[in-house]
Design a protein around this motif. Structure first.
Motif, mmCIF file in Angstrom:
data_model
loop_
_atom_site.group_PDB
_atom_site.id
_atom_site.type_symbol
_atom_site.label_atom_id
_atom_site.label_comp_id
_atom_site.label_asym_id
_atom_site.label_seq_id
_atom_site.Cartn_x
_atom_site.Cartn_y
_atom_site.Cartn_z
ATOM 1 N N PRO A 16 0.845 -1.201 0.000
ATOM 2 C CA PRO A 16 0.000 0.000 0.000
ATOM 3 C C PRO A 16 0.878 1.248 0.000
ATOM 4 O O PRO A 16 2.112 1.175 -0.052
ATOM 5 C CB PRO A 16 -0.773 -0.136 1.316
ATOM 6 N N ASN A 17 0.268 2.407 0.063
ATOM 7 C CA ASN A 17 1.028 3.645 0.213
ATOM 8 C C ASN A 17 1.754 3.647 1.564
ATOM 9 O O ASN A 17 1.234 3.165 2.568
ATOM 10 C CB ASN A 17 0.099 4.855 0.121
ATOM 11 N N GLN A 18 2.974 4.182 1.552
ATOM 12 C CA GLN A 18 3.785 4.319 2.766
ATOM 13 C C GLN A 18 3.950 2.971 3.473
ATOM 14 O O GLN A 18 3.846 2.860 4.696
ATOM 15 C CB GLN A 18 3.166 5.347 3.716
ATOM 16 N N ALA A 19 4.266 1.942 2.695
ATOM 17 C CA ALA A 19 4.379 0.596 3.250
ATOM 18 C C ALA A 19 5.573 0.440 4.182
ATOM 19 O O ALA A 19 5.559 -0.409 5.072
ATOM 20 C CB ALA A 19 4.478 -0.427 2.111
ATOM 21 N N PHE A 20 6.626 1.265 4.013
ATOM 22 C CA PHE A 20 7.844 1.108 4.810
ATOM 23 C C PHE A 20 8.126 2.343 5.656
ATOM 24 O O PHE A 20 9.280 2.640 5.961
ATOM 25 C CB PHE A 20 9.029 0.826 3.884
ATOM 26 N N VAL A 21 7.098 3.055 6.021
ATOM 27 C CA VAL A 21 7.288 4.290 6.779
ATOM 28 C C VAL A 21 7.884 4.026 8.160
ATOM 29 O O VAL A 21 8.534 4.908 8.747
ATOM 30 C CB VAL A 21 5.945 5.042 6.887
ATOM 31 N N ASN A 22 7.711 2.788 8.697
ATOM 32 C CA ASN A 22 8.233 2.464 10.032
ATOM 33 C C ASN A 22 9.693 2.013 10.009
ATOM 34 O O ASN A 22 10.293 1.810 11.058
ATOM 35 C CB ASN A 22 7.380 1.363 10.677
ATOM 36 N N VAL A 23 10.261 1.818 8.820
ATOM 37 C CA VAL A 23 11.665 1.398 8.707
ATOM 38 C C VAL A 23 12.373 2.345 7.732
ATOM 39 O O VAL A 23 12.895 1.933 6.705
ATOM 40 C CB VAL A 23 11.780 -0.069 8.250
ATOM 41 N N SER A 24 12.388 3.601 8.055
ATOM 42 C CA SER A 24 12.875 4.632 7.133
ATOM 43 C C SER A 24 14.396 4.648 7.000
ATOM 44 O O SER A 24 14.924 5.402 6.181
ATOM 45 C CB SER A 24 12.388 6.007 7.591
ATOM 46 N N SER A 56 4.570 4.005 -2.473
ATOM 47 C CA SER A 56 4.945 2.762 -1.792
ATOM 48 C C SER A 56 6.262 2.886 -1.053
ATOM 49 O O SER A 56 6.467 2.263 -0.009
ATOM 50 C CB SER A 56 5.034 1.621 -2.812
ATOM 51 N N PHE A 57 7.205 3.698 -1.567
ATOM 52 C CA PHE A 57 8.535 3.809 -0.963
ATOM 53 C C PHE A 57 8.718 5.144 -0.240
ATOM 54 O O PHE A 57 9.814 5.684 -0.179
ATOM 55 C CB PHE A 57 9.601 3.642 -2.043
ATOM 56 N N TYR A 58 7.646 5.627 0.307
ATOM 57 C CA TYR A 58 7.666 6.913 1.013
ATOM 58 C C TYR A 58 8.654 6.877 2.177
ATOM 59 O O TYR A 58 8.716 5.908 2.945
ATOM 60 C CB TYR A 58 6.260 7.232 1.505
ATOM 61 N N GLU A 59 9.464 7.905 2.317
ATOM 62 C CA GLU A 59 10.435 8.121 3.393
ATOM 63 C C GLU A 59 11.641 7.183 3.351
ATOM 64 O O GLU A 59 12.409 7.102 4.312
ATOM 65 C CB GLU A 59 9.765 8.028 4.778
ATOM 66 N N LEU A 60 11.867 6.479 2.248
ATOM 67 C CA LEU A 60 13.062 5.636 2.128
ATOM 68 C C LEU A 60 14.186 6.416 1.454
ATOM 69 O O LEU A 60 14.766 5.981 0.460
ATOM 70 C CB LEU A 60 12.733 4.365 1.338
ATOM 71 N N SER A 61 14.513 7.541 2.006
ATOM 72 C CA SER A 61 15.517 8.419 1.386
ATOM 73 C C SER A 61 16.931 7.867 1.516
ATOM 74 O O SER A 61 17.832 8.325 0.810
ATOM 75 C CB SER A 61 15.444 9.810 2.018
ATOM 76 N N GLU A 62 17.150 6.879 2.410
ATOM 77 C CA GLU A 62 18.485 6.315 2.582
ATOM 78 C C GLU A 62 18.657 4.984 1.858
ATOM 79 O O GLU A 62 19.718 4.371 1.925
ATOM 80 C CB GLU A 62 18.781 6.131 4.074
ATOM 81 N N LEU A 63 17.632 4.549 1.155
ATOM 82 C CA LEU A 63 17.703 3.263 0.458
ATOM 83 C C LEU A 63 18.740 3.325 -0.665
ATOM 84 O O LEU A 63 18.750 4.270 -1.465
ATOM 85 C CB LEU A 63 16.328 2.904 -0.120
ATOM 86 N N GLU A 64 19.597 2.282 -0.717
ATOM 87 C CA GLU A 64 20.651 2.241 -1.724
ATOM 88 C C GLU A 64 20.454 1.121 -2.737
ATOM 89 O O GLU A 64 20.971 1.201 -3.847
ATOM 90 C CB GLU A 64 22.014 2.069 -1.038
ATOM 91 N N SER A 65 19.718 0.089 -2.372
ATOM 92 C CA SER A 65 19.510 -1.036 -3.285
ATOM 93 C C SER A 65 18.055 -1.483 -3.214
ATOM 94 O O SER A 65 17.540 -1.748 -2.133
ATOM 95 C CB SER A 65 20.435 -2.205 -2.914
ATOM 96 N N PRO A 123 4.832 4.508 -12.453
ATOM 97 C CA PRO A 123 4.273 5.786 -11.970
ATOM 98 C C PRO A 123 5.364 6.838 -11.850
ATOM 99 O O PRO A 123 6.453 6.554 -11.332
ATOM 100 C CB PRO A 123 3.687 5.421 -10.600
ATOM 101 N N PRO A 124 5.134 8.052 -12.332
ATOM 102 C CA PRO A 124 6.200 9.060 -12.387
ATOM 103 C C PRO A 124 6.768 9.446 -11.038
ATOM 104 O O PRO A 124 7.923 9.849 -10.945
ATOM 105 C CB PRO A 124 5.515 10.256 -13.068
ATOM 106 N N THR A 125 5.990 9.316 -9.963
ATOM 107 C CA THR A 125 6.481 9.718 -8.632
ATOM 108 C C THR A 125 6.898 8.520 -7.781
ATOM 109 O O THR A 125 7.164 8.672 -6.595
ATOM 110 C CB THR A 125 5.389 10.508 -7.890
ATOM 111 N N LEU A 126 6.980 7.323 -8.384
ATOM 112 C CA LEU A 126 7.249 6.110 -7.618
ATOM 113 C C LEU A 126 8.580 6.185 -6.877
ATOM 114 O O LEU A 126 8.681 5.826 -5.700
ATOM 115 C CB LEU A 126 7.233 4.897 -8.547
ATOM 116 N N PHE A 127 9.628 6.646 -7.549
ATOM 117 C CA PHE A 127 10.963 6.657 -6.965
ATOM 118 C C PHE A 127 11.385 8.027 -6.450
ATOM 119 O O PHE A 127 12.578 8.242 -6.182
ATOM 120 C CB PHE A 127 11.984 6.166 -7.991
ATOM 121 N N ASN A 128 10.452 8.930 -6.304
ATOM 122 C CA ASN A 128 10.801 10.275 -5.819
ATOM 123 C C ASN A 128 11.510 10.260 -4.459
ATOM 124 O O ASN A 128 12.438 11.040 -4.250
ATOM 125 C CB ASN A 128 9.544 11.143 -5.738
#
Length: 546
Positions: free
Chosen positions: A167-175, A194-203, A219-224
Motif C-alpha cells: 500500500p502507500n507508505q508501506a515502509f514508513v516504520n523502517v525509514s 509505496s517507498f515513502y520516506e526511504l531516502s536512505e535506500l541504496e539497493s 508511476p512518475p512519482t514512484l521513486f521520488n
C-alpha cells in the motif's frame, strides 16, 4: 686535454654520490610512510569489522513461498541468541510456527532489538500447517503484508518469495533501510507512494514480479523518495516491460546500476536515453530483451552504439528484425549503418508517397471546388477575356447594349421569331439579343453567350423540356445565374413556355421558381394582351437582388 677529462669524471662522480644519497633518503622515507599506512589500514579494518557486526544486527530476512526445512529448534535458538547477542531466549510458539535455520530461505528473522520481537511478528502473520521435513516448517502462502512491528533502525530487509501487497507508505516504520528485496512477490502494481520516506535506500530489488502498466512506464512519482538509490533491479517481469522513464529517473542522481534484463523491452524512449546520459557512470543491463532492429528503434540503437560502455553483457544480447531473424549486438556498429541506409531509403519513399498523396488530395479538392463553382469560373473567365483582350472600358458594360437576351431551345424558335420580336421590339421598342441574329460570327459560342448576357439588362429564359435537354441552354441559364449574383440585381426572367416537372429541373432552378414569380405563356385570347404587357414591364423594371 687529459686533465679536462679527469676533472669532468671527478665532477660526474661527485654528482652521482649526491644523487645516491638522496635516493637512499627517499627510500627510507617511503618505508616509514608505508609502515604508517599499514597501521592506519589495520585500524580501519578493525572499525569496518565493528560496523559490519553492528550492521548485521540490523538485518531482517523473511523468505516465504519457496522455503525448505531447516535445522532443529535448539540449533535455531542458539544461533539466534548468538546473533542477537542480547541474552534473550527464543520461545517456541507451536509446531506450525517454528523458525528454520537462517539462510535456508524458509522464514528467518534477524532483528536488532532482540528475538522477543520475532515472537510478536510471527504471531501476527498468516502461516500454513506444519510441513514435516527434519523437524522444521515453512510458509506455503508467505507474507501478504509488510510487518508493522519491525525495528525502526533496520537497514536490510529481504522479503523475497512472499505474496506481498504494497500500500502507500508501506515502509514508513523502517525509514533507515538501505537494502530492500521484494523479488518473487507476484507484485502487479506499485502505488505511487509505496517507498515513502526511504531516502536512505541504496539497493532496491523488484526482480521476478508481474509488474504491468499502461505504456510500460512506471508511476512518475514512484521513486521520488529514493534520492540515495545506487542499484535498481526490475528484471524478469514476465507480464510486461516496465522501465523507469525520464521523469522516474530524475530523483535518483547517484544511480550506477539499472537492471532491466529478461523483460519484453524492444527499445528505450528518447527521453529515457537523454536522462541516462546525465548518469556518467551508470551501467544498464538489457540482456534477454527482444531489442528491435527496425527504423522505429534506430535512434535507440544509435544511442547504444555511442554508449556501449554503459551496457553490461552487450555480447550476450541480440537484435531482432521484423522477419524474426536476429543478429548479435557485437555487430552493433554494422547494424546501425545498415539500418541508417535502409531507413533513409524508406523515409525518402515515404516522403514521396506523402507528397504525392498531398498533391492528389489538393488536386481532388481543387477539382471538387472547380466543379462546384464551374459556372462562376467560366463566367469570370469570359468576362475577363472580353474586358482585357478586347480592351472594352468597364463603363460600356453598365450602359447595356440590349434590354433583354432571350435564351431558348432551337425547337422553340418560332415563339421568338413569330411572337416576341413583333411584341417586344416592334410594339414595345425594346432591344432584343437573339443568338441566331446577333451573335458575332467567328467568336466562340461560349464567349458570345457571356458577352450577350453581360451586355443585356435582363435575361429571359424560355423554359421547356427541350430547353433542359440542350447543353447550351443550360449553360446560358447558369451564366445568367452567375450574372445575377455579380450584379446583385434580379435580372433573370423565366417564361414557362411548356410545363416542366419540378423533378426534371436543376436544383437551383426549382429553388428559384419556388421563391420567385415567373411568367406562364398564355394563348388565351383575353389573357394574351395582359401576358405581353407583363413581360414588357418585367424587362423594363430593375429590382435589387434580395
Amino acid at each position: 686535454m687529459f686533465r679536462d677529462i679527469k676533472k669532468e669524471i671527478q665532477s660526474l662522480n661527485s654528482r652521482f654520490e649526491s644523487f645516491r644519497e638522496e635516493f637512499m633518503d627517499e627510500q627510507i622515507r617511503l618505508k616509514e610512510e608505508n609502515k604508517e599506512l599499514k597501521t592506519k589500514l589495520e585500524r580501519l579494518e578493525v572499525k569496518f569489522d565493528r560496523y559490519e557486526a553492528q550492521s548485521r544486527r540490523n538485518n531482517i530476512i523473511i523468505h516465504g513461498l519457496e522455503g525448505v526445512a531447516g535445522e532443529s529448534w535448539d540449533d535455531t535458538e542458539k544461533l539466534a541468541r548468538d546473533f542477537m547477542n542480547d541474552g534473550s531466549s527464543l520461545k517456541p510458539v507451536g509446531t506450525t510456527r517454528r523458525v528454520p535455520h537462517p539462510g535456508r530461505n524458509a522464514g528467518t528473522y534477524r532483528a536488532a532489538q532482540g528475538v522477543h520481537e520475532l515472537h510478536e511478528v510471527l504471531e501476527n502473520q498468516p502461516m500454513s500447517h506444519k510441513v514435516g521435513h527434519s523437524g522444521g516448517s515453512h510458509f506455503e502462502k508467505g507474507l501478504q503484508n509488510v510487518p508493522t512491528c519491525l525495528p525502526r533502525n533496520t537497514t536490510t530487509l529481504l522479503l523475497s518469495h512472499n505474496k506481498l501487497k504494497l500500500p502507500n507508505q508501506a515502509f514508513v516504520n523502517v525509514s533507515f533501510l538501505k537494502v530492500l528485496d521484494l523479488s518473487f512477490n507476484d507484485l502487479k502494481y506499485l502505488n505511487a507512494n509505496s517507498f515513502y520516506e526511504l531516502s536512505e535506500l541504496e539497493s532496491l530489488n523488484l526482480e521476478s514480479n508481474y509488474l504491468n502498466y499502461d505504456n510500460d512506464t512506471l508511476p512518475p512519482t514512484l521513486f521520488n523518495p529514493l534520492s540515495s538509490l545506487l542499484k535498481l533491479s526490475i528484471n524478469n517481469n514476465s507480464k510486461g516491460s516496465p522501465y523507469p522513464d525520464a521523469t522516474t529517473l530524475k530523483p535518483m542522481p547517484f544511480l550506477y546500476y539499472l537492471d532491466l534484463s529478461n523483460n519484453k523491452l524492444q527499445r528505450l524512449s528518447t527521453d529515457t536515453t537523454n536522462e541516462l546520459d546525465k548518469f556518467p557512470n551508470v551501467t544498464v543491463s538489457l540482456r534477454g530483451n527482444p531489442i528491435q532492429c527496425s527504423c522505429r528503434a534506430l535512434d535507440f540503437l544509435r544511442w547504444m552504439n555511442a554508449n556501449q560502455n554503459k551496457f553490461s553483457g552487450l555480447s550476450e544480447m541480440a537484435c531482432e528484425y521484423d522477419n524474426g531473424s536476429s543478429i548479435s549486438m557485437t555487430k552493433l556498429h554494422q547494424i546501425v549503418e545498415e539500418l541508417t541506409s535502409e531507413c533513409s531509403r524508406a523515409n525518402a519513399a515515404l516522403g514521396i508517397v506523402t507528397a504525392s498523396s498531398c498533391v492528389c488530395i489538393v488536386l481532388i479538392i481543387c477539382i471538387a471546388l472547380g466543379y462546384r463553382h464551374r459556372w462562376s469560373i467560366r463566367y469570370m473567365y469570359y468576362i475577363g477575356r472580353r474586358r482585357f483582350w478586347r480592351q472594352h472600358p468597364v463603363e460600356e458594360v453598365l450602359q447595356y447594349q440590349y434590354d433583354v437576351f432571350v435564351s431558348y431551345a432551337e425547337s422553340d424558335r418560332h415563339i421568338v421569331i413569330q411572337e416576341m420580336i413583333p411584341e417586344l421590339e416592334t410594339k414595345a421598342g425594346l432591344r432584343m439579343c437573339i443568338h441566331h441574329r446577333d451573335f458575332l460570327p467567328g467568336e466562340a459560342i461560349a464567349s458570345n453567350i457571356v458577352n450577350a448576357i453581360d451586355k443585356s439588362r435582363k435575361t429571359l429564359i424560355v423554359l421547356s423540356p427541350a430547353f433542359l435537354k440542350s447543353d447550351w441552354c443550360v449553360f446560358e441559364y447558369h451564366i445568367a445565374l452567375q450574372s445575377r449574383v455579380n450584379r446583385r440585381q434580379d435580372n433573370l426572367l423565366i417564361l414557362m413556355y411548356q410545363h416542366v416537372p419540378v423533378k426534371d429541373m436543376p436544383r437551383e432552378m426549382a429553388v428559384l421558381l419556388s421563391n420567385n414569380s415567373y411568367l406562364e405563356y398564355n394563348t388565351d385570347v383575353y389573357g394574351r394582351d395582359a401576358f405581353w404587357q407583363n413581360l414588357v414591364e418585367s424587362v423594363k423594371t430593375a429590382q435589387p437582388l434580395e
